[in-house]
Design an enzyme around this catalytic site. Sequence first.
Site: not given
Length: 426
Positions: A115-117
């Site tokens: 994931a990445k934000g």
Amino acid sequence: MSKQTQTVGATGETTNPFEMVQQRIDTICKRGNIPEAARLRIRECQRELTVHFPVRMDDGEIKVFTGYRVQHSDIRGPAKGGIRFHPDVNLDETKALATWMSLKTAVVNIPYGGAKGSVICNPKTMSLGELERLTRRYTNEISLIIGPERDIPAPDVGTNPQVMAWVMDTYSMTKGYSILGVVTGKPLSIGGSKGRGEATGRGCMLVAKMGAKHLGINFKGATVAVQGFGNVGSVSAMLLAREGCKIIAVSDTKGGIYNPKGLDVEAVIRHKKETGSVVGFKDTKTITHAELLALECDMLVPAALEGEIRADNVSSIKAKMIVEGANGPTTPEADKILFKNGQFVIPDILANAGGVVVSYFEWVQGLQSFFWSEEEVNCKLEVVMNSAFNEILEASQRDKTDMRDAAYLVAIKRIEDAMTIRGLYP
Ligand code: GLU
């Protein structure tokens, strides 16, 4: 032209990182005979959340910020990956970074997805109070999809342990009790792991050592140029120097410094802390980013942002080995040229995996409420990095490919295997 669709260079190669990672997944799946349904799933992100949220600035003005949280995959375990605060981030970059996280966790074989934000903002111009309010509101917006069993953020470019502490606190406030496992890269006093701060740089140093051994480069005295002097670049430089390497050049956003006799890296770190840049450090020549890339040296460590090594500048690189501290620093066109020239690339999804490996150790320690010594953390990290390096090197020799293609194939096979064994719902 927006950064999302930009192209550069005579070859017209794309610099859109998500297009780059998709193209590579397609190529590797074809070469590795990966079933079509798996290719179609792996080349897309499972979930993408865009949030627009208000933050009160110090002068009373209310600004609206845009942020993202992208979960590429949770097929092998909870989605995992950092939060980036940067003025130029966008959805496609965040999707690429999330995809790389799935590949990275699969390469080092830890039970996570990817994931990445990100938030479009400039943390360098914001006060601590503004940063805290932005972080807390962003956390609240993405709390719909994060959690210790589903998606676990961590630091990335522009964020740090303090930001992680605010994420943990905000998430915990809404649940009514303290939830340490919602985030990694936390300060030690609230369940962080010893060795996490240095872990990405330590991982780079460990694989660089393995790479040097493979190429027959004498590690003691090996010359190194490091592009980028944030958490990854500065720690890699420091640990490489401690191993006896000679760091001849480093750079940050303001420029580069060069001394062929070698830099006192710890003094450069202090200089940057005091002045805001490496530039101006005593007994060094100021050089440009292009000059740093073109230096005569054994190892180049790109540890800044994506797309720094491209078709239009790759031919200037003389280093025998490139250790990718950053995510996505090399474009596919540049990669082909490096391979043709016999330059050995240790790809990002292996070279910078040390951070997420110790994030995993932090999460495990938190779940057990039993914390390890720094020595134990570093030893376990070394075991993981060395065995991943050997596995990818063997795969690349067997398939006669570069290390990146080998790493992608190993990772994609692991993800595909999990998909097959889990079967399709409904
Ligand atoms: N942001 C780091 C990376 O790109 C660390 C991610 C994590 O620890 O979850 O690998």
